[in-house]
Motif scaffolding. Structure first.
Motif, PDB file in Angstrom:
ATOM      1  N   ILE A 243     -94.488 -33.094 -93.135  1.00 14.40           N
ATOM      2  CA  ILE A 243     -93.099 -32.656 -93.205  1.00 14.40           C
ATOM      3  C   ILE A 243     -92.914 -31.469 -94.142  1.00 14.40           C
ATOM      4  CG2 ILE A 243     -92.525 -34.322 -95.019  1.00 14.40           C
ATOM      5  CD1 ILE A 243     -89.785 -34.645 -93.617  1.00 14.40           C
ATOM      6  N   LYS A 244     -92.064 -30.559 -93.727  1.00 12.35           N
ATOM      7  CA  LYS A 244     -91.736 -29.403 -94.558  1.00 12.35           C
ATOM      8  C   LYS A 244     -90.839 -29.842 -95.707  1.00 12.35           C
ATOM      9  CE  LYS A 244     -91.391 -26.071 -90.691  1.00 12.35           C
ATOM     10  NZ  LYS A 244     -92.379 -25.058 -91.078  1.00 12.35           N
ATOM     11  N   PRO A 245     -90.911 -29.184 -96.848  1.00 15.16           N
ATOM     12  CA  PRO A 245     -89.876 -29.397 -97.877  1.00 15.16           C
ATOM     13  C   PRO A 245     -88.534 -28.883 -97.368  1.00 15.16           C
ATOM     14  CG  PRO A 245     -91.296 -27.547 -98.464  1.00 15.16           C
ATOM     15  CD  PRO A 245     -91.913 -28.191 -97.255  1.00 15.16           C
ATOM     16  N   GLY A 246     -87.483 -29.410 -97.944  1.00 19.99           N
ATOM     17  CA  GLY A 246     -86.150 -29.026 -97.487  1.00 19.99           C
ATOM     18  C   GLY A 246     -85.912 -27.537 -97.511  1.00 19.99           C
ATOM     19  N   SER A 247     -86.440 -26.856 -98.513  1.00 17.63           N
ATOM     20  CA  SER A 247     -86.227 -25.414 -98.631  1.00 17.63           C
ATOM     21  C   SER A 247     -86.868 -24.642 -97.485  1.00 17.63           C
ATOM     22  CB  SER A 247     -86.787 -24.911 -99.968  1.00 17.63           C
ATOM     23  OG  SER A 247     -88.186 -25.178-100.058  1.00 17.63           O
ATOM     24  N   SER A 248     -87.839 -25.243 -96.832  1.00 17.37           N
ATOM     25  CA  SER A 248     -88.504 -24.565 -95.723  1.00 17.37           C
ATOM     26  C   SER A 248     -87.914 -24.919 -94.367  1.00 17.37           C
ATOM     27  CB  SER A 248     -90.001 -24.928 -95.719  1.00 17.37           C
ATOM     28  OG  SER A 248     -90.630 -24.474 -96.898  1.00 17.37           O
ATOM     29  N   MET A 249     -86.958 -25.835 -94.344  1.00 17.42           N
ATOM     30  CA  MET A 249     -86.335 -26.218 -93.080  1.00 17.42           C
ATOM     31  C   MET A 249     -85.070 -25.431 -92.780  1.00 17.42           C
ATOM     32  SD  MET A 249     -86.574 -30.274 -92.422  1.00 17.42           S
ATOM     33  CE  MET A 249     -87.810 -31.268 -93.232  1.00 17.42           C
ATOM     34  N   GLY A 250     -84.580 -24.673 -93.750  1.00 17.33           N
ATOM     35  CA  GLY A 250     -83.273 -24.052 -93.611  1.00 17.33           C
ATOM     36  C   GLY A 250     -83.126 -23.148 -92.404  1.00 17.33           C
ATOM     37  N   LEU A 251     -84.199 -22.485 -91.979  1.00 13.93           N
ATOM     38  CA  LEU A 251     -84.118 -21.572 -90.837  1.00 13.93           C
ATOM     39  C   LEU A 251     -84.839 -22.106 -89.609  1.00 13.93           C
ATOM     40  CD1 LEU A 251     -84.577 -17.998 -92.390  1.00 13.93           C
ATOM     41  CD2 LEU A 251     -82.491 -19.045 -91.495  1.00 13.93           C
ATOM     42  N   MET A 252     -85.155 -23.392 -89.582  1.00 12.43           N
ATOM     43  CA  MET A 252     -85.985 -23.873 -88.487  1.00 12.43           C
ATOM     44  C   MET A 252     -85.253 -24.006 -87.154  1.00 12.43           C
ATOM     45  SD  MET A 252     -89.143 -23.914 -89.106  1.00 12.43           S
ATOM     46  CE  MET A 252     -88.776 -22.326 -89.868  1.00 12.43           C
ATOM     47  N   LYS A 253     -83.941 -23.757 -87.146  1.00  8.71           N
ATOM     48  CA  LYS A 253     -83.276 -23.629 -85.852  1.00  8.71           C
ATOM     49  C   LYS A 253     -83.792 -22.402 -85.104  1.00  8.71           C
ATOM     50  CE  LYS A 253     -79.299 -20.819 -87.365  1.00  8.71           C
ATOM     51  NZ  LYS A 253     -77.820 -20.732 -87.401  1.00  8.71           N
ATOM     52  N   LYS A 254     -84.376 -21.440 -85.824  1.00  9.48           N
ATOM     53  CA  LYS A 254     -84.864 -20.220 -85.188  1.00  9.48           C
ATOM     54  C   LYS A 254     -86.279 -20.356 -84.649  1.00  9.48           C
ATOM     55  CE  LYS A 254     -87.138 -17.626 -88.890  1.00  9.48           C
ATOM     56  NZ  LYS A 254     -88.439 -17.557 -88.177  1.00  9.48           N
ATOM     57  N   ASP A 255     -86.864 -21.580 -84.718  1.00 11.55           N
ATOM     58  CA  ASP A 255     -88.247 -21.714 -84.285  1.00 11.55           C
ATOM     59  C   ASP A 255     -88.377 -21.671 -82.760  1.00 11.55           C
ATOM     60  OD1 ASP A 255     -90.795 -21.686 -85.294  1.00 11.55           O
ATOM     61  OD2 ASP A 255     -91.055 -23.856 -85.234  1.00 11.55           O
ATOM     62  N   MET A 256     -87.253 -21.549 -82.072  1.00  8.73           N
ATOM     63  CA  MET A 256     -87.288 -21.294 -80.627  1.00  8.73           C
ATOM     64  C   MET A 256     -87.029 -19.815 -80.349  1.00  8.73           C
ATOM     65  SD  MET A 256     -83.954 -20.874 -80.757  1.00  8.73           S
ATOM     66  CE  MET A 256     -83.512 -20.617 -79.061  1.00  8.73           C
ATOM     67  N   GLY A 257     -87.252 -18.970 -81.372  1.00  8.30           N
ATOM     68  CA  GLY A 257     -86.994 -17.544 -81.222  1.00  8.30           C
ATOM     69  C   GLY A 257     -87.842 -16.881 -80.149  1.00  8.30           C
ATOM     70  N   GLY A 258     -89.064 -17.368 -79.924  1.00  7.93           N
ATOM     71  CA  GLY A 258     -89.874 -16.806 -78.853  1.00  7.93           C
ATOM     72  C   GLY A 258     -89.243 -17.043 -77.498  1.00  7.93           C
ATOM     73  N   ALA A 259     -88.737 -18.257 -77.279  1.00  5.39           N
ATOM     74  CA  ALA A 259     -88.036 -18.565 -76.028  1.00  5.39           C
ATOM     75  C   ALA A 259     -86.787 -17.704 -75.889  1.00  5.39           C
ATOM     76  CB  ALA A 259     -87.665 -20.043 -75.998  1.00  5.39           C
ATOM     77  N   ALA A 260     -86.033 -17.565 -76.983  1.00  8.91           N
ATOM     78  CA  ALA A 260     -84.828 -16.741 -76.945  1.00  8.91           C
ATOM     79  C   ALA A 260     -85.157 -15.287 -76.605  1.00  8.91           C
ATOM     80  CB  ALA A 260     -84.101 -16.820 -78.286  1.00  8.91           C
ATOM     81  N   ASN A 261     -86.267 -14.792 -77.154  1.00  9.20           N
ATOM     82  CA  ASN A 261     -86.671 -13.418 -76.876  1.00  9.20           C
ATOM     83  C   ASN A 261     -87.050 -13.230 -75.409  1.00  9.20           C
ATOM     84  OD1 ASN A 261     -87.563 -11.131 -79.226  1.00  9.20           O
ATOM     85  ND2 ASN A 261     -86.771 -13.085 -79.942  1.00  9.20           N
ATOM     86  N   VAL A 262     -87.822 -14.145 -74.834  1.00 10.97           N
ATOM     87  CA  VAL A 262     -88.232 -13.939 -73.441  1.00 10.97           C
ATOM     88  C   VAL A 262     -87.057 -14.111 -72.487  1.00 10.97           C
ATOM     89  CG1 VAL A 262     -90.631 -14.561 -73.905  1.00 10.97           C
ATOM     90  CG2 VAL A 262     -89.073 -16.311 -73.051  1.00 10.97           C
TER      91      VAL A 262
END
Length: 466
Positions: A243-262
């Motif tokens: 598990i990531k620490p909380g400070s590293s989860m703050g932007l994880m909604k963007k982890d589908m950025g590759g899908a959004a780009n294509v």
């Protein structure tokens, strides 16, 4: 994502009868004579520095026009999009009256459109503030620029939407909406059906989440060379059992950025006519990397579609795992060009920062075409090497491949090498390790989700596939 939840699409003003002129002036350049009436620019201290605006008063005290400064080196990098700052002009229609020699009115018009973006889906009260509108400059293809900006807006909206409203099911719906808009065919394989479809890695990563994992498969066109786009669709990344620490989860909604780009790129390609005579396939493994009793574990050894075994040394290196099955599936059709886009490694950010998109490609001509295009449209990319001496770093003793080699060295390169193992069969393969996020506002790029490499690819793909 329905039309009601999308940002307002970017448009030009449709009538220019009452449009006020804006003269674009480089630093140290004299404003045109018609803009200097009454000596107002000099009296107000206008110098033409980047982003400087001088409103010109009419005889009745109204604003009759404006000067906009672009500085003395505006053609470098994204500074050419500095004209987006002109959206601070008073509302109403405007037209570009003059640009300095060597500048491109079309690029400035695109900057204006990109600067219109606002993500206010979750804001309550009041309507959207009125914005100034620009008349498309003569000789500029307004429809093309609007299509480019609309594709970018789709990418930004998808990334900016939080995971409670943009999980795997909602990402699937966004793809279905786009397929309907473009007249594309779409199939989705969900949940345990991934196992019977021989996509075990996608299933393993996503099975712990409440929203089932899935593979989205969109097709458009039936003749010509084949282009396959593969986008990482991890809608939220807790890191799994690592598990990531909380400070590293703050932007994880963007982890589908590759899908959004294509998806944004697909819209650009289709709406600009760039897909004429091309077969397009878009594959998105959409999952949430969550924690539950069924989560995949560190130390697990998983079989892939390609038959290669993968040792899971870190469940937080899940993006390459789900992409592996999607790439293997795509490669079976032997596309002429296959491109993966993913928010994949922190190592890429350490090396190049958030603004510069690294890409990997073994074909020199293809890579050089992209680099030229990236420079011409101010969508910066940087070529990185598939450095083969590092292949041994992804080969553990107990399985064919390691999803997270230890040591902390060359993290972006080893991830790219891992993916390349599954792309065998494609005539050419290119991988983008993007960030997908603008950390602070810049001209034409508000803080938040952002496309990277898509405008460069739009420019380059006709030559790549010609």
């Amino acid at each position: 994502m329905t039309e009601t939840t999308r940002s307002t699409l970017p448009t030009f003003a449709t009538e220019d009868e009452a449009a006020r002129p804006v003269w674009i002036v480089a630093k140290g350049q004299d404003a045109p004579a018609e803009a200097q009436a009454g000596g107002w620019p000099a009296a107000s201290g206008f110098t033409g520095k980047a982003g400087e605006i001088c409103l010109l008063p009419g005889e009745d005290g109204s604003v009759r026009g404006a000067l906009f400064g672009i500085g003395d080196d505006a053609r470098k990098g994204r500074e050419r999009f500095g004209f987006a700052r002109a959206l601070s002009l008073p509302e109403g229609p405007w037209r570009i009256a003059a640009v300095p020699d060597g500048e491109d009115a079309g690029q400035m018009a695109l900057a204006w459109l990109l600067g219109q973006y606002r993500f206010d889906r979750y804001k309550s009260g009041g309507g959207k503030p009125a914005q100034p509108r620009l008349v498309c400059p003569p000789g500029v293809d307004a429809a093309r620029l609007q299509a480019i900006a609309a594709g970018e807006f789709l990418t930004r909206d998808l990334i900016n939407t939080p995971a409670n409203d943009m999980g795997p099911a909602e990402l699937e719906q966004a793809a279905r909406d786009l397929a309907h808009e473009l007249g594309a065919a779409i199939e989705v394989t969900t949940g345990d059906a991934l196992l019977s479809a021989d996509l075990p890695l996608i299933h393993a990563v996503g099975r712990a989440a409440a929203s089932e994992p899935r593979l989205i498969d969109l097709r458009l066109g039936d003749s010509g060379p084949m282009l396959t786009l593969v986008g990482k669709g991890v809608c939220f990344d807790t890191g799994g059992l690592n598990i990531k620490p909380g400070s590293s989860m703050g932007l994880m909604k963007k982890d589908m950025g590759g899908a959004a780009n294509v998806l944004g790129l697909t819209r650009m390609l289709a709406k600009t006519g760039a897909l004429d005579g091309i077969r397009l396939r878009v594959l998105i493994p959409a999952v949430e990397n969550a924690i539950s009793g069924s989560a995949y574990r560190p130390g697990d050894i998983l079989r892939s579609r390609k038959g290669l075994s993968v040792e899971i040394n870190n469940t937080d290196a899940e993006g390459r795992v789900v992409l592996a099955d999607a790439l293997a599936l795509a490669a079976e059709e032997k596309p002429d060009l296959m491109i993966s886009m993913a928010t994949l490694t922190g190592a890429a950010r350490v090396a190049l920062g958030p603004d510069l998109a690294p890409f990997y490609c073994d074909d020199d001509a293809t890579a050089e075409t992209l680099m030229r295009a990236a420079t011409s449209v101010a969508d910066p990319c940087w070529r990185m090497p598939f450095w083969e001496p590092y292949e041994s770093m992804i080969e553990p003793a107990t399985a064919d491949l390691d999803n997270a080699p230890g040591g902390g060295m060359a993290g972006s390169i080893t991830a790219a090498l891992f993916l390349r193992r599954f792309a065998d069969g494609a005539a050419r393969y290119m991988h983008f390790d993007i960030y997908g996020w603008q950390p602070s506002a810049a001209p034409g790029r508000p803080k938040g989700g952002v496309g990277q490499g898509t405008r460069a690819l739009l420019q380059a793909l006709p030559e790549m596939l010609g």
